[in-house]
Design an enzyme around this catalytic site. Structure first.
Site, mmCIF file in Angstrom:
data_model
loop_
_atom_site.group_PDB
_atom_site.id
_atom_site.type_symbol
_atom_site.label_atom_id
_atom_site.label_comp_id
_atom_site.label_asym_id
_atom_site.label_seq_id
_atom_site.Cartn_x
_atom_site.Cartn_y
_atom_site.Cartn_z
ATOM 1 N N SER A 44 31.202 48.543 -31.565
ATOM 2 C CA SER A 44 30.913 48.967 -30.194
ATOM 3 C C SER A 44 30.552 47.940 -29.169
ATOM 4 O O SER A 44 31.267 47.083 -29.037
ATOM 5 C CB SER A 44 29.936 50.368 -30.349
ATOM 6 O OG SER A 44 29.942 51.199 -29.379
ATOM 7 N N LEU A 45 29.334 48.094 -28.597
ATOM 8 C CA LEU A 45 28.890 46.870 -27.649
ATOM 9 C C LEU A 45 28.959 45.684 -28.245
ATOM 10 O O LEU A 45 29.458 44.802 -27.733
ATOM 11 C CB LEU A 45 27.459 47.204 -27.199
ATOM 12 C CG LEU A 45 26.667 46.211 -26.896
ATOM 13 C CD1 LEU A 45 26.878 45.698 -25.511
ATOM 14 C CD2 LEU A 45 25.250 46.147 -26.635
#
Length: 256
Positions: free
Chosen positions: A93-94
């Site tokens: 994700s991030l």
């Protein structure tokens, strides 16, 4: 310098003669300990390190950083201080955006990663605009629970919510405001992992990682949602190791 000397890197395992170093970058709101269960499934000759962002666990009293480029620069410097080893970057994700940004920085100083794995996130040039970090607490928490229903207990607790929400909001700000003006094409293969029921990244977006590497990415879809990797760490690790062991399968792509 070893990894234990850097606040940015949590050493989960370091051996005397490893064949590679796997460095994992957590999701928004995540911490280095998210990857500790991987030790049970990773061969002993692979070092396992996880990035620890400020504002959580042993760095709880440090201010969170709201600029993704600043995070990437700190992480890159911490990795450059380590003894040279084949480097595998895995970001979720991030962390996927950061894995790419760190990979580009390392490549620019001649210390590029051997392989980059991006999980559950579109490439930066296909990331849809959003500004959830500016929304009220209820809206932000609703978005978290949409991705990870198992976290409902944490966010229902007012004390824990008060402790952790500011850091999470900072992480959202970092990824939502990241608009790189130049996108480096990596010499390292970029492979993509995503959940079959994850609404954060489509297959079309996943394929767009091709634009950022000189190789055709291998795209592996696992059963599950945005946090598919929590339920099947062994399968995820087997995928990473298989791809790293078979670079011949990372075929050149035609430049766009």
């Amino acid at each position: 310098m070893n990894a234990a000397n850097s606040a940015w890197l949590r050493v989960l395992r370091e051996g005397e003669q490893p064949r590679a170093r796997l460095v994992c970058l957590p999701h928004a709101g995540g911490s280095a300990s998210f990857f500790r269960p991987w030790l049970a499934h990773l061969p002993g000759d692979i070092d396992l390190l996880a990035v620890q962002y400020p504002g959580r666990e042993e760095r709880f009293n440090e201010a969170a950083i709201t600029c993704l480029d600043t995070l990437a620069e700190h992480i890159s410097q911490a990795l450059l201080a380590l003894p040279a080893q084949p480097l595998l970057l895995f970001g979720h994700s991030l962390g996927a955006a950061l894995a790419y940004a760190v990979g580009a920085r390392l490549q620019n100083v001649g210390a590029g990663a051997a392989h980059v794995f991006v999980s559950a996130h579109p490439p930066p040039h296909r990331q849809p605009p959003s500004a959830l970090h500016r929304e009220d607490d209820a809206t932000l928490i609703a978005d978290i629970l949409r991705q990870d229903a198992e976290a409902a207990g944490l966010w229902a607790n007012p004390q824990l919510r008060a402790l952790f929400l500011p850091t999470l909001r900072s992480d959202y700000q970092a990824i939502e405001t990241w608009r790189p003006t130049h996108l480096e094409r990596l010499a390292a293969p970029i492979d993509v992992l995503l959940g079959s029921d994850d609404r954060e990244v489509s297959l079309d977006q996943a394929c767009a990682w091709t634009d950022l590497t000189h190789h055709c990415p291998d795209i592996r879809v696992f059963q599950g949602d945005h946090f598919y990797l929590k339920q099947q760490p062994r399968a995820v690790i087997e995928q990473l190791l298989q791809r790293y062991a078979c670079p011949k399968e990372a075929l050149p792509c035609t430049a766009p």
